[in-house]
Design an enzyme around this catalytic site. Structure first.
Site, PDB file in Angstrom:
ATOM      1  CD  GLU A 125       0.252   0.190  -5.635  1.00 44.55           C
ATOM      2  OE1 GLU A 125      -0.055  -0.940  -4.899  1.00 44.55           O
ATOM      3  OE2 GLU A 125      -0.839   1.208  -5.567  1.00 44.55           O
TER       4      GLU A 125
ATOM      5  CD  GLU B  30       3.228   0.940  -1.058  1.00 44.28           C
ATOM      6  OE1 GLU B  30       2.947   1.665  -1.439  1.00 44.28           O
ATOM      7  OE2 GLU B  30       4.535   0.170  -0.752  1.00 44.28           O
TER       8      GLU B  30
END
Length: 261
Positions: A112, A132
């Site tokens: 990210e 994740e």
């Protein structure tokens, strides 16, 4: 002497930022806050035109959130500081080019962070993932950004499965711009940064604001906003010395001298 996990170096108009937090360059709350201060200072310094973000060492760019710190009490939704996680993702008004030099493993919040840059160069041994899903959490920023950057179905596969892709596949889907050997990565990043630093900073600012603001707008609405002088950076550009310098340099068949004003 307090250890600082963020190393910075100024090279002319370029700021190099190295996330150096062994063993993996994971980001905890304190590190994120430091990064926020660094990138805020970069944004506000008129002498700096381009930033490079990279990781220390040769194995990790950044794996994202420091799970060990979380186990010791860092809150996942705590105060990340200016600019949100990693200092870049939510930093308002950052109208200067940022280059990510991905020198190794780049996953989770680290991916990210890289996606928050404008240009991504990667070492040939770099790898990317959003794992994740395996820990029962959401890659929130990536869920917003990645389906807009690469084919939807590939983005959703990465989000749903957490599978790893290598630099070659990342380049094939358009996630990264270029692949270089690990030994050449920073030299190529600096070459790119120097090229951008020699360009017109007010034009870069206008490009970034228009791209950012127009992302969720209809084409004609965005064009109307430009013609109605509603983009501050565009109006600053059109009233600037640099705008006149560009025209003069073209007429005089010489390279322009950009002042950023």
């Amino acid at each position: 002497m307090t250890y600082n996990p963020i190393k910075t170096e100024r090279r002319g108009h370029v700021l190099e930022v190295t996330l150096d937090r062994p063993k993996a360059n994971a980001i905890d709350l304190a590190t994120s806050r430091i990064m926020g201060e660094v990138f805020t200072d970069f944004r506000d310094d008129p002498e700096l035109r381009v930033a490079i973000i990279t990781g220390g060492g040769e194995k990790f760019f950044c794996p994202g959130w420091d799970l060990k710190a979380a186990a010791d009490g860092d809150e996942v939704d705590g105060d990340y500081g200016k600019g949100g996680f990693g200092g870049l993702q939510e930093l308002r008004g950052l109208n200067k080019p940022v280059i990510a030099a991905v020198n190794g493993i780049c996953c989770g919040g680290g991916l990210e962070l890289a996606l928050s840059a404008d240009i991504i160069l990667a070492a040939d041994h770099a790898s990317f993932a959003l794992p994740e899903i395996n820990s029962g959490t959401v890659a929130d920023a990536a869920s917003i950004k990645l389906p807009k950057r690469i084919p939807y179905h590939i983005a959703m596969e990465m989000l749903f499965t957490g599978r790893w892709i290598d630099a070659e596949e990342a380049a094939r889907w358009g996630m990264i711009n270029q692949i270089h050997s690990g030994a050449d990565l920073m030299a190529k990043a600096r070459e790119m940064a120097d090229l951008l630093a020699s360009g017109p900073p007010l034009v870069y600012a206008a490009i970034k604001e228009v791209v950012r603001e127009a992302e969720d707008m209809k084409f004609q609405d965005a064009m109307n906003k430009i013609t109605k002088s509603q983009f501050e950076t565009v109006e600053t550009l059109y009233r600037s010395e640099d705008q006149l310098e560009g025209a003069k340099a073209f007429a005089e068949k010489r390279d322009p001298v950009w002042k950023g004003k």
